[in-house]
Design a protein around this motif. Structure first.
Motif, mmCIF file in Angstrom:
data_model
loop_
_atom_site.group_PDB
_atom_site.id
_atom_site.type_symbol
_atom_site.label_atom_id
_atom_site.label_comp_id
_atom_site.label_asym_id
_atom_site.label_seq_id
_atom_site.Cartn_x
_atom_site.Cartn_y
_atom_site.Cartn_z
ATOM 1 N N ALA A 22 0.823 -1.217 0.000
ATOM 2 C CA ALA A 22 0.000 0.000 0.000
ATOM 3 C C ALA A 22 0.852 1.259 0.000
ATOM 4 O O ALA A 22 0.379 2.334 -0.374
ATOM 5 N N ASN A 23 2.110 1.150 0.414
ATOM 6 C CA ASN A 23 2.997 2.316 0.463
ATOM 7 C C ASN A 23 3.677 2.605 -0.867
ATOM 8 O O ASN A 23 4.369 3.614 -1.010
ATOM 9 N N LEU A 24 3.511 1.724 -1.852
ATOM 10 C CA LEU A 24 4.241 1.842 -3.100
ATOM 11 C C LEU A 24 3.445 2.581 -4.171
ATOM 12 O O LEU A 24 2.216 2.618 -4.140
ATOM 13 N N THR A 25 4.169 3.155 -5.133
ATOM 14 C CA THR A 25 3.580 3.725 -6.330
ATOM 15 C C THR A 25 3.663 2.668 -7.415
ATOM 16 O O THR A 25 4.752 2.328 -7.881
ATOM 17 N N GLY A 66 11.180 3.976 3.989
ATOM 18 C CA GLY A 66 9.770 3.672 3.775
ATOM 19 C C GLY A 66 9.573 2.321 3.127
ATOM 20 O O GLY A 66 10.509 1.536 2.964
ATOM 21 N N GLY A 67 8.310 2.050 2.763
ATOM 22 C CA GLY A 67 8.000 0.806 2.070
ATOM 23 C C GLY A 67 7.412 -0.273 2.949
ATOM 24 O O GLY A 67 7.038 -1.338 2.465
ATOM 25 N N GLY A 68 7.330 -0.010 4.250
ATOM 26 C CA GLY A 68 6.801 -1.006 5.174
ATOM 27 C C GLY A 68 7.657 -1.123 6.411
ATOM 28 O O GLY A 68 8.874 -0.918 6.369
ATOM 29 N N ARG A 69 7.027 -1.479 7.510
ATOM 30 C CA ARG A 69 7.722 -1.494 8.797
ATOM 31 C C ARG A 69 8.800 -2.566 8.871
ATOM 32 O O ARG A 69 9.854 -2.389 9.500
ATOM 33 N N ASN A 70 8.586 -3.711 8.221
ATOM 34 C CA ASN A 70 9.468 -4.857 8.429
ATOM 35 C C ASN A 70 10.408 -5.136 7.264
ATOM 36 O O ASN A 70 11.223 -6.056 7.341
ATOM 37 N N ILE A 71 10.307 -4.387 6.189
ATOM 38 C CA ILE A 71 11.169 -4.654 5.040
ATOM 39 C C ILE A 71 12.479 -3.891 5.148
ATOM 40 O O ILE A 71 12.517 -2.743 5.604
ATOM 41 N N THR A 72 13.547 -4.555 4.763
ATOM 42 C CA THR A 72 14.860 -3.928 4.673
ATOM 43 C C THR A 72 15.481 -4.335 3.336
ATOM 44 O O THR A 72 14.982 -5.247 2.655
ATOM 45 N N ARG A 73 16.537 -3.678 2.990
ATOM 46 C CA ARG A 73 17.258 -4.066 1.778
ATOM 47 C C ARG A 73 17.694 -5.521 1.873
ATOM 48 O O ARG A 73 17.574 -6.293 0.909
ATOM 49 N N GLU A 74 18.172 -5.911 3.044
ATOM 50 C CA GLU A 74 18.668 -7.267 3.242
ATOM 51 C C GLU A 74 17.540 -8.293 3.163
ATOM 52 O O GLU A 74 17.711 -9.369 2.573
ATOM 53 N N SER A 75 16.379 -7.975 3.751
ATOM 54 C CA SER A 75 15.270 -8.932 3.703
ATOM 55 C C SER A 75 14.756 -9.106 2.277
ATOM 56 O O SER A 75 14.345 -10.204 1.885
#
Length: 355
Positions: A304-307, A327-336
């Motif tokens: 929902a946070n994405l374009t 941004g992009g979500g609470r639990n997402i990281t580059r590594e994940s």
């Protein structure tokens, strides 16, 4: 060397006939951008291919004529850049409200008839035969210039509903190979720091064009790389206060916008190099974008946070830029995200090297 396929129209309006004037930095932005594009030490556009309109030259008729000439002269092999610095306004009301660029001779009593509407500008862009078009809109100066950086009166005292909204920016980006950069979100202003020659946004644009955005190794400055640099440079200059906007609807190619002849000849900032590499890999592996195989959701992100408009490549560009900003979500990281992609492609060496 020359960037012979490059053509540009550069417009700057500060000293309007009726509308509240803007800082001298607005004219500096236009002139300096044109100079950088034409410079044999930087971008390499042929002098004859760059048209500059400032103040009294940038009437509604003058802008229309220049756009028509640009369309008439451009070919499918051209790369076209259009730069506008000045007032933007919203016209109409309700569902009919749209945005418009404000020319030098705008009349406050007839904004609809004396401004360049989004629909007219979109049609003018569509008429350009070039397969690569970059439009840079710096049309949200009004609030910031008036209330923060000068003594030119309060916002709205001339009847303008200032700014240029994102819906209109998306309309301008319609069509293959069309890209829009805007200086700020619709709720923000394009800032001019006291004592500086250029706005914060154009300072970053100029630095990028002069070499700071880095090249892809082929001696060119490319559109995604330029925006990555500009976005980060503006964020660092005025943290949390101004966020440049990128819009594209049918874009697969990270096309060249100029030669990379100047600057320090150092690599682009590390964040830009890393994000560009991950963007390319993810676009190859998940071509439909971050929703492909639910990769973003599986990595802990919030879709929902994405374009999600436009091509998969442009979606990945926007998503990874958002991720780099936290941004992009609470639990997402580059590594994940990389780890989840490696679950699908465990033998992908380039992807594994980014961990």
């Amino acid at each position: 060397m020359q960037f012979n396929q490059g053509r540009a129209l550069v417009i700057g309006v500060a000293n309007y006939e009726e509308v509240r004037r803007l800082p001298e930095a607005v004219l500096n932005d236009a002139r300096d951008t044109a100079d950088a594009l034409k410079s044999p030490s930087y971008c390499g556009y042929p002098d004859a291919n760059v048209t500059v309109l400032t103040d009294g030259q940038a009437t509604l008729a003058g802008i229309r004529k220049a756009l028509a000439e640009l369309a008439a002269k451009s070919t499918t092999d051209n790369t076209v850049a259009i730069f506008f610095s000045g007032h933007g306004t919203r016209v109409g009301s309700g569902g009919a409200m749209t945005s418009a660029l404000v020319p030098y001779d705008c009349r406050r009593s007839d904004l609809t008839g004396t401004t360049l509407s989004e629909s007219e500008l979109s049609a003018a862009i569509a008429a350009i035969k070039a397969s690569r078009v970059l439009v840079i809109v710096d049309a949200c100066h009004a609030a910031g210039a008036a209330s923060l950086k000068s003594d030119l009166g309060e916002v709205g005292d001339d009847g303008l509903d200032v700014g240029f909204d994102e819906k209109s920016l998306q309309q301008l980006a319609s069509g293959t190979g069309r890209v829009i950069f805007a200086s700020s979100r619709a709720t923000e202003v394009s800032r001019v720091l006291r004592g500086e020659r250029n706005s914060v946004f154009t300072t970053a644009i100029l630095a990028g064009l002069k070499g700071a955005a880095g090249s892809a190794g082929d001696g060119t400055i490319r559109v995604f790389d330029l925006f990555n640099y500009v976005s980060e440079a503006v964020r660092q200059a005025v943290p949390g206060k101004q966020h440049p906007i990128f819009k594209a609807s049918e874009l697969e190619e990270n096309f060249a916008v100029a030669l990379d002849l100047g600057g320090t000849k150092s690599l682009a900032p590390r964040y830009a190099v890393r994000e560009r590499t991950l963007e390319q890999i993810m676009s190859d592996l998940f071509p439909a974008g971050p929703t492909d195989q639910q990769i973003w959701l599986r990595a802990g992100g919030d879709v929902a946070n994405l374009t999600l408009g436009g091509t998969g490549r442009s979606q990945w560009f926007s998503a990874l830029r958002l991720l780099s900003q936290g941004g992009g979500g609470r639990n997402i990281t580059r590594e994940s995200l990389i780890d989840e992609a490696l679950e699908e492609f465990p033998s992908h060496r380039e992807l594994a090297a980014l961990r």
